[in-house]
Design a protein around this motif. Structure first.
Motif, PDB file in Angstrom:
ATOM      1  N   SER A 163      44.111  22.022  45.910  1.00  0.00           N
ATOM      2  CA  SER A 163      42.814  21.505  45.460  1.00  0.00           C
ATOM      3  C   SER A 163      42.260  22.380  44.347  1.00  0.00           C
ATOM      4  CB  SER A 163      41.831  21.475  46.633  1.00  0.00           C
ATOM      5  OG  SER A 163      41.373  22.788  46.883  1.00  0.00           O
ATOM      6  N   GLY A 164      41.365  21.822  43.563  1.00  0.00           N
ATOM      7  CA  GLY A 164      40.774  22.565  42.451  1.00  0.00           C
ATOM      8  C   GLY A 164      40.041  23.803  42.924  1.00  0.00           C
ATOM      9  N   GLY A 165      39.316  23.681  44.007  1.00  0.00           N
ATOM     10  CA  GLY A 165      38.530  24.802  44.505  1.00  0.00           C
ATOM     11  C   GLY A 165      39.389  25.990  44.897  1.00  0.00           C
ATOM     12  N   SER A 166      40.416  25.702  45.682  1.00  0.00           N
ATOM     13  CA  SER A 166      41.249  26.804  46.143  1.00  0.00           C
ATOM     14  C   SER A 166      42.047  27.397  44.987  1.00  0.00           C
ATOM     15  CB  SER A 166      42.182  26.323  47.255  1.00  0.00           C
ATOM     16  OG  SER A 166      43.030  25.294  46.780  1.00  0.00           O
ATOM     17  N   LEU A 167      42.398  26.543  44.017  1.00  0.00           N
ATOM     18  CA  LEU A 167      43.117  27.040  42.842  1.00  0.00           C
ATOM     19  C   LEU A 167      42.226  28.010  42.072  1.00  0.00           C
ATOM     20  CD1 LEU A 167      45.557  26.993  40.984  1.00  0.00           C
ATOM     21  CD2 LEU A 167      44.600  24.994  39.855  1.00  0.00           C
ATOM     22  N   ASP A 168      40.949  27.621  41.919  1.00  0.00           N
ATOM     23  CA  ASP A 168      40.009  28.510  41.237  1.00  0.00           C
ATOM     24  C   ASP A 168      39.917  29.851  41.942  1.00  0.00           C
ATOM     25  OD1 ASP A 168      39.392  26.903  39.176  1.00  0.00           O
ATOM     26  OD2 ASP A 168      37.636  25.991  40.113  1.00  0.00           O
ATOM     27  N   GLU A 169      39.815  29.768  43.258  1.00  0.00           N
ATOM     28  CA  GLU A 169      39.696  30.995  44.042  1.00  0.00           C
ATOM     29  C   GLU A 169      40.923  31.883  43.866  1.00  0.00           C
ATOM     30  OE1 GLU A 169      38.127  31.523  48.210  1.00  0.00           O
ATOM     31  OE2 GLU A 169      38.309  29.350  48.062  1.00  0.00           O
ATOM     32  N   PHE A 170      42.094  31.198  43.878  1.00  0.00           N
ATOM     33  CA  PHE A 170      43.361  31.933  43.808  1.00  0.00           C
ATOM     34  C   PHE A 170      43.560  32.544  42.424  1.00  0.00           C
ATOM     35  CE2 PHE A 170      48.047  32.008  43.336  1.00  0.00           C
ATOM     36  CZ  PHE A 170      48.340  32.848  44.397  1.00  0.00           C
ATOM     37  N   MET A 171      43.283  31.713  41.417  1.00  0.00           N
ATOM     38  CA  MET A 171      43.582  32.140  40.056  1.00  0.00           C
ATOM     39  C   MET A 171      42.453  32.928  39.414  1.00  0.00           C
ATOM     40  SD  MET A 171      46.524  31.550  39.330  1.00  0.00           S
ATOM     41  CE  MET A 171      47.931  30.674  39.975  1.00  0.00           C
ATOM     42  N   GLY A 172      41.249  32.815  39.982  1.00  0.00           N
ATOM     43  CA  GLY A 172      40.099  33.479  39.384  1.00  0.00           C
ATOM     44  C   GLY A 172      40.341  34.946  39.064  1.00  0.00           C
ATOM     45  N   PRO A 173      40.734  35.738  40.058  1.00  0.00           N
ATOM     46  CA  PRO A 173      40.931  37.167  39.796  1.00  0.00           C
ATOM     47  C   PRO A 173      42.017  37.418  38.755  1.00  0.00           C
ATOM     48  CG  PRO A 173      40.975  36.700  42.166  1.00  0.00           C
ATOM     49  CD  PRO A 173      40.959  35.381  41.474  1.00  0.00           C
ATOM     50  N   VAL A 174      43.071  36.583  38.795  1.00  0.00           N
ATOM     51  CA  VAL A 174      44.153  36.761  37.829  1.00  0.00           C
ATOM     52  C   VAL A 174      43.629  36.466  36.424  1.00  0.00           C
ATOM     53  CG1 VAL A 174      46.484  36.054  37.161  1.00  0.00           C
ATOM     54  CG2 VAL A 174      45.840  36.071  39.568  1.00  0.00           C
ATOM     55  N   GLY A 175      42.887  35.348  36.313  1.00  0.00           N
ATOM     56  CA  GLY A 175      42.321  34.976  35.014  1.00  0.00           C
ATOM     57  C   GLY A 175      41.394  36.051  34.480  1.00  0.00           C
ATOM     58  N   ARG A 176      40.531  36.570  35.348  1.00  0.00           N
ATOM     59  CA  ARG A 176      39.586  37.614  34.917  1.00  0.00           C
ATOM     60  C   ARG A 176      40.334  38.853  34.466  1.00  0.00           C
ATOM     61  NH1 ARG A 176      36.643  35.510  39.056  1.00  0.00           N
ATOM     62  NH2 ARG A 176      37.236  37.074  40.594  1.00  0.00           N
ATOM     63  N   PHE A 177      41.412  39.157  35.233  1.00  0.00           N
ATOM     64  CA  PHE A 177      42.210  40.341  34.875  1.00  0.00           C
ATOM     65  C   PHE A 177      42.847  40.162  33.498  1.00  0.00           C
ATOM     66  CE2 PHE A 177      46.308  42.593  34.833  1.00  0.00           C
ATOM     67  CZ  PHE A 177      45.865  43.884  35.052  1.00  0.00           C
ATOM     68  N   LEU A 178      43.409  38.963  33.280  1.00  0.00           N
ATOM     69  CA  LEU A 178      44.145  38.739  32.030  1.00  0.00           C
ATOM     70  C   LEU A 178      43.206  38.665  30.822  1.00  0.00           C
ATOM     71  CD1 LEU A 178      46.888  36.191  33.110  1.00  0.00           C
ATOM     72  CD2 LEU A 178      47.171  38.610  32.598  1.00  0.00           C
ATOM     73  N   THR A 179      42.053  38.008  30.998  1.00  0.00           N
ATOM     74  CA  THR A 179      41.135  37.890  29.853  1.00  0.00           C
ATOM     75  C   THR A 179      40.338  39.163  29.648  1.00  0.00           C
ATOM     76  OG1 THR A 179      39.523  36.884  31.336  1.00  0.00           O
ATOM     77  CG2 THR A 179      40.868  35.397  30.014  1.00  0.00           C
ATOM     78  N   GLY A 180      40.314  40.008  30.666  1.00  0.00           N
ATOM     79  CA  GLY A 180      39.623  41.282  30.527  1.00  0.00           C
ATOM     80  C   GLY A 180      38.108  41.132  30.582  1.00  0.00           C
ATOM     81  N   SER A 181      37.602  40.000  31.113  1.00  0.00           N
ATOM     82  CA  SER A 181      36.159  39.800  31.113  1.00  0.00           C
ATOM     83  C   SER A 181      35.495  40.704  32.145  1.00  0.00           C
ATOM     84  CB  SER A 181      35.829  38.330  31.435  1.00  0.00           C
ATOM     85  OG  SER A 181      36.334  37.991  32.699  1.00  0.00           O
ATOM     86  N   GLY A 182      34.520  41.436  31.672  1.00  0.00           N
ATOM     87  CA  GLY A 182      33.751  42.320  32.540  1.00  0.00           C
ATOM     88  C   GLY A 182      34.558  43.471  33.102  1.00  0.00           C
ATOM     89  N   GLN A 183      35.599  43.890  32.357  1.00  0.00           N
ATOM     90  CA  GLN A 183      36.412  44.983  32.883  1.00  0.00           C
ATOM     91  C   GLN A 183      36.200  46.256  32.090  1.00  0.00           C
ATOM     92  OE1 GLN A 183      40.422  43.750  32.891  1.00  0.00           O
ATOM     93  NE2 GLN A 183      40.185  42.421  34.658  1.00  0.00           N
ATOM     94  N   ALA A 184      36.268  47.350  32.800  1.00  0.00           N
ATOM     95  CA  ALA A 184      36.205  48.648  32.143  1.00  0.00           C
ATOM     96  C   ALA A 184      36.963  49.625  33.015  1.00  0.00           C
ATOM     97  CB  ALA A 184      34.740  49.087  31.994  1.00  0.00           C
ATOM     98  N   GLY A 185      37.167  50.817  32.488  1.00  0.00           N
ATOM     99  CA  GLY A 185      37.776  51.870  33.295  1.00  0.00           C
ATOM    100  C   GLY A 185      39.184  51.545  33.740  1.00  0.00           C
TER     101      GLY A 185
END
Lengths: 278, 241
Positions: free
Chosen positions: B53-75
């Motif tokens: 489902s879209g929801g669970s996919l978002d949940e699953f991929m969210g952290p990966v996407g954030r990691f790859l795009t570097g959004s809000g990351q530091a340190g």
């Protein structure tokens, strides 16, 4: 939603491929109990002439030898159960045109009937190591035998497919020189890599060939030659390969791989960012 | 650490620990290739489950996407991201190199040690009775014809054995004649190495084709002497205990 599907599939594939590779490196099972000793002769690529007739050329001392244990010939009569030559060190060089193979082995005495031979499978068909003798369930091929005997002072290029078929070839294109010193024979065989003769082994750099060795101690014991004919020390089939010239195109493919991988990363990140914005 | 991605990671680690360390306590260890296959299946199952489902996919991929795009990351996270982005192309390059680099290893050989015998050698019974005299004669013949390679102790370590590849069979090993019927040995002794089928690489075998030198009677008695001397029994199909 579309980008996430693409993304998850791409990520999954990437992880799978990486996993397979990494597992191959780190998680491989221990190899089965192997034989010790060499399995292959490597003909090193050199520039200039190969030391065709010089068993004591300096270049030989720079080459790491392959070493093969030898067994008495017990496969067919007349058998022998103990032999003088117990193992052989083999070194090889080639220059893209010619090759030279040095056999070094211990034999306490220098005798006129001392002899050494190198055997190759010829062509694509597998041949039995005993003169390419007939196999019952497999159609065998020819063997090419290079034979050197001290008293002949030269090599004979021979062919065989089965017992009693061993004969010299018309084309005598192999040379051999032996030198005995302090209980050690050094015999060098040489020939062009390729000859155009159907019954000769053709050596192509980078390709594996099957090779075997045989030795006769020609010492006279009680008026008779100690080892002759089928009474000899033999090796099993091993491998031989002429080193191919270095292939720099590999580095081009490596760079291409890196560029493609970096491009994939770039595409992926851009795709996700766009998806997030929309 | 409650996201689906973390759960998947924990599941995989748990599976690995179970397959690699816990399961072998109860049974034989699994080959590494099989462990990897199970982990791959587990991972694939998780992927399928979370992409339902879209929801669970978002949940699953969210952290990966954030990691790859570097959004809000530091340190540390930012450094890890750069590291991954640099290492991945290098890994691909390294793989390309190892795949293309010329190998110094000769071709792998998968030789079948006990191939199927020809039909006419299946199920033959030893026509000679297992008497002390016959066994003794068999041992004498074994000593004369077989022991130079297969050894006076039936262990494949005769004086002429050194240097043969493949090595002569070790009859005292439970993996050789104890697994075979007498008729199989009759075939192997009679036809020798040259009688083997292609998967057993007959061109490498030094085993003589004894039919040209020994009568069948001697071969049957040698078989008797071999089993007796090696302390093994022939495999039988009818008389399982």
């Amino acid at each position: 939603m579309g980008y996430k599907k693409i993304f998850s599939v791409a990520l999954g594939l990437t992880l799978m491929v990486t996993g397979v590779e990494v597992s191959g490196v780190f998680a491989s099972d221990p190899p089965p109990e192997g034989e010790t000793g060499s399995v292959a002769v490597r003909l090193f690529l050199t520039e200039g002439a190969v030391p065709a007739n010089d068993p004591n050329a300096a270049v030989w001392n720079t080459i790491e030898p392959a070493e093969f244990k030898l067994a008495p010939q017990v496969h067919w009569p007349d058998r022998i159960q103990e032999v003088t030559v117990k193992s052989v060190k083999v070194r090889g060089v080639h220059n893209g045109e010619d090759m030279a193979i040095l056999l070094e082995y211990a034999d306490p005495s220098e005798d006129a009937a001392d002899a050494a031979a190198v055997e190759f499978m010829v062509g694509d068909k597998m041949a039995h190591f005993a003169h390419g003798q007939e196999m019952l369930q497999v159609e065998g091929g020819d063997v090419n035998i290079w034979y050197w005997k001290k008293e002949h002072g030269k090599a004979t290029n021979m062919t065989a497919r089965g017992f009693k078929t061993l004969r010299p070839q018309e084309s005598q294109n192999v040379s051999a020189t032996g030198a005995w010193q302090d209980g050690t024979w050094r015999v060098v065989f040489s020939r062009p890599l390729r000859t155009g003769e159907d019954l000769d082994v053709q050596v192509t750099p980078g390709e594996w060939r099957n090779v075997a060795f045989a030795f006769w101690d020609g010492e006279i014991v009680d008026g008779d030659v100690k080892e002759k004919g089928s009474q000899k020390a033999i090796s099993s089939w091993w491998y031989l390969r002429a080193e191919p010239p270095p292939d720099n195109s590999i580095y081009g493919y490596v760079v291409l791989g890196i560029v493609l991988a970096a491009g994939f990363e770039f595409f992926l990140v851009r795709k996700i960012r766009r998806g997030n914005e929309s | 650490m409650k996201g689906p991605l973390a759960k998947t990671a924990i599941l995989l680690v748990g599976m690995y620990v179970f397959l690699k360390f816990i399961l072998p306590l109860f049974t034989a260890p699994l080959p590494a290739s099989l462990i990897f296959l199970y982990l791959a299946l587990t991972f694939a199952s998780a992927m399928i489950f979370y992409t339902m489902s879209g929801g669970s996919l978002d949940e699953f991929m969210g952290p990966v996407g954030r990691f790859l795009t570097g959004s809000g990351q530091a340190g540390v996270a930012g450094t890890a991201r750069v590291l991954v982005f640099v290492l991945f192309p290098l890994l691909v390059g390294w793989q390309t190199y190892t795949k293309l680099a010329p190998s110094d290893l000769p071709p792998a050989e998968n030789r079948t040690i006990h191939p199927a015998p020809p039909g006419e050698f299946v199920g033959l019974a030893n026509p000679y009775p297992r008497t002390p005299e016959n066994i003794m004669m068999g041992k004498g013949l074994y000593a004369a014809f077989c022991s130079p390679c297969h050894g006076a102790n039936f262990d494949g370590k005769g004086p002429a054995a050194v240097g043969f590849n493949p090595p002569p069979a070790n009859f005292s090993d439970p993996g050789t004649i104890a697994q075979l019927q007498e008729s199989y040995l009759f075939w192997r002794i009679k036809k020798g190495g040259v009688g083997l089928p292609v998967e057993a690489m007959p061109w490498k075998s030094a085993m003589p084709r004894w039919e040209v030198e020994l009568p069948d009677e001697w071969i049957w008695k040698i078989i008797m002497g071999e089993y007796d001397g090696a302390g093994q029994s022939p495999r039988t199909w009818e008389e399982e205990e």
